[in-house]
Design a protein around this motif. Sequence first.
Motif, mmCIF file in Angstrom:
data_model
loop_
_atom_site.group_PDB
_atom_site.id
_atom_site.type_symbol
_atom_site.label_atom_id
_atom_site.label_comp_id
_atom_site.label_asym_id
_atom_site.label_seq_id
_atom_site.Cartn_x
_atom_site.Cartn_y
_atom_site.Cartn_z
ATOM 1 N N GLU A 1 0.900 -1.297 0.008
ATOM 2 C CA GLU A 1 -0.132 0.200 -0.031
ATOM 3 C C GLU A 1 0.693 1.247 -0.135
ATOM 4 O O GLU A 1 0.462 2.435 -0.421
ATOM 5 N N LEU B 1 0.936 2.636 -3.421
ATOM 6 C CA LEU B 1 -0.273 3.126 -4.316
ATOM 7 C C LEU B 1 -0.186 4.680 -4.689
ATOM 8 O O LEU B 1 -0.392 4.899 -5.572
ATOM 9 N N ARG C 1 -1.455 9.686 0.263
ATOM 10 C CA ARG C 1 -1.235 9.440 1.620
ATOM 11 C C ARG C 1 -1.727 10.586 2.323
ATOM 12 O O ARG C 1 -1.334 11.605 2.441
ATOM 13 N N ASN D 1 -10.897 6.115 2.795
ATOM 14 C CA ASN D 1 -10.487 4.844 2.538
ATOM 15 C C ASN D 1 -11.672 4.058 3.043
ATOM 16 O O ASN D 1 -11.590 2.920 2.509
ATOM 17 N N ALA E 1 -11.503 -2.913 -1.482
ATOM 18 C CA ALA E 1 -10.044 -3.558 -1.299
ATOM 19 C C ALA E 1 -10.288 -5.049 -1.422
ATOM 20 O O ALA E 1 -11.052 -5.663 -0.985
ATOM 21 N N SER F 1 -8.837 -0.888 -5.089
ATOM 22 C CA SER F 1 -7.520 -1.362 -5.078
ATOM 23 C C SER F 1 -7.756 -2.995 -5.300
ATOM 24 O O SER F 1 -8.413 -3.550 -4.377
#
Length: 815
Positions: A150, A153, A161, A174, A179, A225
Amino acid sequence: MSACAVLLFLSVQSVVAQRQTTERRRSGRLEGTVSEARSAGKLYLAGARVQALGPITMETKTNGEGAFVFDELPPGTYKLTASAQGMDGEQTVTLTSNQVVRVLLLLKPARVTTTIDVSTADTAKKTPSPVQTIGEKTLTYAPNVNERMETLLPLVPGVVRGPDGHINLKGARNTQSGALVNSANVTDPVTGSPAINLPIDVVESVQVVSNPYDPEYGRFTGAVSSVETKTGSYEKRHFSIQNILPRWRDRDGSIVGIGAATPRMTLSGPLIKDKLSLIQSFEYRFVRTPVNSLPPLQRDTTQESVDTYSQVDLKISPQQTATMSLAVYPQKLQYMGLNTFTPQPATADFHQRGYEIYGQHRYLTGAESALISQLSYKTYDADVTAQNNEPYQLLIDTTRGGYFNRQERNTWRLEGQETYQLAPRHFVGEHELKAGLNATHSSYIGHQVFLPVELIGGSGSPVEQITFTAPTSYGVTQSETAWFASDKWSPKTRLTFDLGVRFDSDTVTGTTHAAPRTGFIVLLTKDGRTLLKGGVGMFYDRVPLMFPAFERLPQRTVWMFDASGQASSSTLYLNRIVGGLHNPESIAWSAAIERQVLEHLAMRFEYEQRNTTKDFTVSPLSSGNAGIIALSNAGRDFYREFQVAARYSSERMSLNGSYARSRAYGNLNDPALFFGNYPQAVIQPDARARLPFDAPNRFLFWADIAGPKRFTLIPVYDLHTGFPYSPWNEFHEYAGPRNERRYPRFSSMDLQVSRPFSLHVRDSRRLQVRVGFGVFNVFNHFNPRDVQNNVASNEFGEFLNDAWREYRGKFVFQF
């Protein structure tokens, strides 16, 4: 899962078994070695990826001597392709019944292609959705300060981030994104956040899909993701070990204990040659992460975890394969929430325990049709505890006492899915049809404790106090079903439509939603070098299990104090769900032009937009001495992004650059901020503004350079607008419009340099070694992570906790 779904799953497996006995063919065998063509003599390449493309498709990796084997192949013509270390090669062979064919694949430096190098032949294989893939080479060689998948990413434009440390995909929290690992949902059923840790050595690729128009994707309103894991070797055993030396903790020039110890071991090889393979990875992590603005020996958060992943792959027949895996990911995070204004004694400890069992069966019902069945069971338990039981106090410049929240959570999820890909049909062009069914059941048992909180004013006396009712326990369950159907329709060779619909239902909201989606791909020029793609679709999010339990959480009373320290008023707030619970929904669309400008230069111009409604938000409402904390679907989010990207590739290097102009705007009172893993004590009225991870301008550059003497250099440069923040006063009431101030501009250059070595040991065996180093924030740019936002402080507006330059060594041994 319902009895009907179980019966359906068993029935399908029965049909599969019957088809297996009736369709078994006589088979042949392909075997060979992979070597570097330009080397003096033969340098066999271990770990090269080899594919056999023909009547069926199979894939493997070479062993330590560069050898590979494909067994039980149906007769026919096969295209063998191999790639490793920036080189590739291919060869075509014909295989007859019971024949053994041996080949030598010579690899040459690859002319790197990009996802936007298009041609008529591969148009149908592309997707109209904005997709970015981080491949195995980048995962292995790119600078990665945490050595987590991660962490890489943000190499994708539009992925950042945020200031809270969480990864935000394409302007979504998030908790709003999906995921997946091998197509299985790995989010926490309670919060909706990703909740699995995998050793990076088992990850083959990570894909970020924004606005996926394929209806197989669902239960999120942001991006998704998707992680694919590696397959173990069917021929020879491979073993790698790295990070065997600890990293010392340097505090102001003195060595004080261990800063990190992260040994990682990975084993791959056959359990039954050419039939059953295993990949097993074990990683122990002990990592201290400093808050550089705190005293030297009181500045570290400590993370300790043991992450293991075991996967078995089985070749049942040329038409059937199966995969089973077990992931275990216990973790302890000490001093969670540590920052400049929250010292270690006032932080929390976070303990997680969990595992996931996964199985998938793939059956080729024909040359171009397949049935995929999968089942997963995931547990995720978490506890939040405090360092002490002293009264929790929020002061102007610091925090005192023991953290005010205690949690115990036990959750699990059982999920099954059947997907059938039909062979292409021809009617007004070509149709590739796919349909599937998904059934999920989740359970959550929780216990919450909230202790009193005091706000201390500039005079040193309490100005406000928050008290809570007695601890509570509760349980919540949820069943979800979904079915989907799609048609990839190509009416002409240069035009493809992706048409699909998805239906989602769940027992919490008691509703069923239809989510239609459509995408298109058009080759604009006859040379196949210019592509126009885009689409529009509806998406419905899941309802995290923390929301049905909201009214059973402890209630709060807010006490206000006068200048003499006496209580002047109090307001009791009850937790209430206003208007019922509904699934958040979004409408997203995108359009992109991709052009192969020159032989080595490709460019992409892309715009995407997403409007989310019915998002979850909390806000206090009061009248007199009574009020409620209202949980509702009143939230609205908006995201737009314009992106220009280019990639230059040659035999020795690839250069990637992008600029993204974006805007992330919406409601700020995300319920996870106040009732998630690390709750905030004070809840102010909700407002709409720039979201905390909004970065309007971002430049991203990274390169993959094959240097002299087989050195690999990968620099990454990230430059973006600073994140927004809001000032508040001693009552934690926001002073002025929300999120109008910003952190300084973020600028960081990271660099990873490595080189492989091949050492001869006894007999003909070789030991593969990769040695290198990484530098993070090469130019030591000032990148603060904290700001004093209390207007009552003498240091108001000061930025602290700079991310200093860091160094890492890399030693990888492969046997």
